[in-house]
Design a protein around this motif. Sequence first.
Motif, short mmCIF file in Angstrom:
data_model
loop_
_atom_site.label_atom_id
_atom_site.label_comp_id
_atom_site.label_asym_id
_atom_site.label_seq_id
_atom_site.Cartn_x
_atom_site.Cartn_y
_atom_site.Cartn_z
N MET A 1 -44.17 48.24 36.16
CA MET A 1 -44.50 46.86 36.43
C MET A 1 -44.83 46.69 37.90
SD MET A 1 -43.09 43.73 37.68
CE MET A 1 -41.35 43.93 37.71
N GLN A 2 -45.88 45.95 38.19
CA GLN A 2 -46.27 45.64 39.56
C GLN A 2 -46.14 44.13 39.77
OE1 GLN A 2 -50.24 47.65 38.82
NE2 GLN A 2 -50.02 47.92 41.03
N ARG A 3 -45.61 43.74 40.92
CA ARG A 3 -45.50 42.33 41.29
C ARG A 3 -46.64 41.99 42.24
NH1 ARG A 3 -40.47 44.42 41.54
NH2 ARG A 3 -40.66 44.77 43.76
N PHE A 4 -47.18 40.78 42.09
CA PHE A 4 -48.26 40.32 42.96
C PHE A 4 -47.93 38.93 43.47
CE2 PHE A 4 -50.37 43.43 40.34
CZ PHE A 4 -51.27 44.04 41.19
N GLY A 5 -48.17 38.71 44.75
CA GLY A 5 -48.12 37.39 45.35
C GLY A 5 -49.50 37.09 45.90
N GLN A 6 -49.96 35.87 45.70
CA GLN A 6 -51.29 35.49 46.15
C GLN A 6 -51.27 34.07 46.70
OE1 GLN A 6 -53.27 36.10 42.32
NE2 GLN A 6 -54.29 37.90 43.17
N VAL A 7 -52.18 33.78 47.62
CA VAL A 7 -52.29 32.43 48.18
C VAL A 7 -53.74 31.97 48.16
CG1 VAL A 7 -50.25 32.58 49.66
CG2 VAL A 7 -52.47 33.31 50.54
N ALA A 34 -51.76 36.76 28.66
CA ALA A 34 -50.82 37.66 27.98
C ALA A 34 -51.51 38.95 27.52
CB ALA A 34 -50.18 36.95 26.80
N GLU A 35 -52.72 38.83 26.97
CA GLU A 35 -53.46 40.01 26.51
C GLU A 35 -53.78 40.96 27.66
OE1 GLU A 35 -56.97 38.44 24.62
OE2 GLU A 35 -55.89 37.92 22.77
N CYS A 36 -53.90 40.41 28.85
CA CYS A 36 -54.22 41.22 30.03
C CYS A 36 -52.96 41.69 30.76
CB CYS A 36 -55.15 40.45 30.95
SG CYS A 36 -56.80 40.22 30.23
N ASN A 37 -51.85 41.66 30.05
CA ASN A 37 -50.59 42.25 30.53
C ASN A 37 -49.96 41.55 31.73
OD1 ASN A 37 -50.46 44.50 28.59
ND2 ASN A 37 -52.36 45.11 29.61
N ILE A 38 -50.25 40.26 31.89
CA ILE A 38 -49.64 39.46 32.94
C ILE A 38 -48.43 38.74 32.35
CG2 ILE A 38 -49.95 37.52 34.53
CD1 ILE A 38 -51.61 39.97 35.29
N ARG A 39 -47.32 38.84 33.02
CA ARG A 39 -46.09 38.17 32.61
C ARG A 39 -45.51 37.44 33.82
NH1 ARG A 39 -48.33 40.15 29.01
NH2 ARG A 39 -47.64 41.57 27.40
N ASN A 40 -44.61 36.51 33.54
CA ASN A 40 -43.87 35.81 34.59
C ASN A 40 -44.82 35.27 35.67
OD1 ASN A 40 -41.54 34.78 35.74
ND2 ASN A 40 -41.06 36.66 36.84
N TYR A 41 -45.85 34.56 35.23
CA TYR A 41 -46.88 34.03 36.13
C TYR A 41 -46.51 32.61 36.52
CZ TYR A 41 -51.66 32.97 37.75
OH TYR A 41 -52.76 32.61 38.50
N SER A 42 -46.44 32.34 37.81
CA SER A 42 -46.08 31.03 38.33
C SER A 42 -47.01 30.66 39.47
CB SER A 42 -44.65 31.02 38.88
OG SER A 42 -43.73 31.42 37.91
N GLU A 55 -46.38 39.24 37.39
CA GLU A 55 -45.97 40.62 37.15
C GLU A 55 -46.96 41.24 36.19
OE1 GLU A 55 -41.98 40.08 35.71
OE2 GLU A 55 -41.22 39.62 37.72
N TYR A 56 -47.47 42.40 36.55
CA TYR A 56 -48.44 43.12 35.72
C TYR A 56 -47.73 44.26 35.02
CZ TYR A 56 -52.38 45.89 34.22
OH TYR A 56 -53.25 46.61 33.44
N HIS A 57 -47.84 44.29 33.68
CA HIS A 57 -47.13 45.28 32.86
C HIS A 57 -48.06 46.28 32.17
CE1 HIS A 57 -43.01 43.53 33.02
NE2 HIS A 57 -43.70 42.46 33.39
N GLY A 58 -49.29 46.35 32.59
CA GLY A 58 -50.24 47.27 31.97
C GLY A 58 -50.42 48.54 32.77
N ASP A 59 -51.44 49.31 32.40
CA ASP A 59 -51.71 50.56 33.12
C ASP A 59 -53.16 50.65 33.61
OD1 ASP A 59 -53.02 50.97 30.72
OD2 ASP A 59 -51.73 52.61 30.06
N ASP A 60 -53.90 49.54 33.52
CA ASP A 60 -55.29 49.48 34.00
C ASP A 60 -55.55 48.08 34.55
OD1 ASP A 60 -57.99 49.73 34.56
OD2 ASP A 60 -58.61 49.89 32.45
N PHE A 61 -55.02 47.82 35.72
CA PHE A 61 -55.11 46.49 36.32
C PHE A 61 -56.57 46.05 36.46
CE2 PHE A 61 -55.24 43.55 39.97
CZ PHE A 61 -54.41 42.55 39.49
N GLU A 62 -57.41 46.91 37.02
CA GLU A 62 -58.82 46.56 37.23
C GLU A 62 -59.50 46.25 35.90
OE1 GLU A 62 -60.05 45.92 40.20
OE2 GLU A 62 -58.13 46.52 41.09
#
Length: 107
Positions: A1-7, A34-42, A55-62
Amino acid sequence: MQRFGQVIGIRAEHVEEYIRLHADVWAGVLKKIAECNIRNYSIYRYGDLLFAYMEYHGDDFEGDMAAMAADETTQKWWELCMPMQKPVEDRAEGEWWKTIDEVFHTD
């Protein structure tokens, strides 16, 4: 899982509409997230700045982000939201929301 913060900035005249839209996000947009493996999006707002966490839970973010960008419903959602946003000046080329570095995390 990868976490991302963006502004990104939000235009003052669109704050209320942006909040209203996000109080009832379209089902197709939520499904694609959800299909693109994004979870816990706020998304949070502080004045004229929006902060997003996901939080990204996949294996091909791009690949997943390309699939999201190609989705017709998501494109229509972005057409509504993007004019309300004001990207920060120091974002990377091709970035809309600026991805920021994580400084601290604990579980």
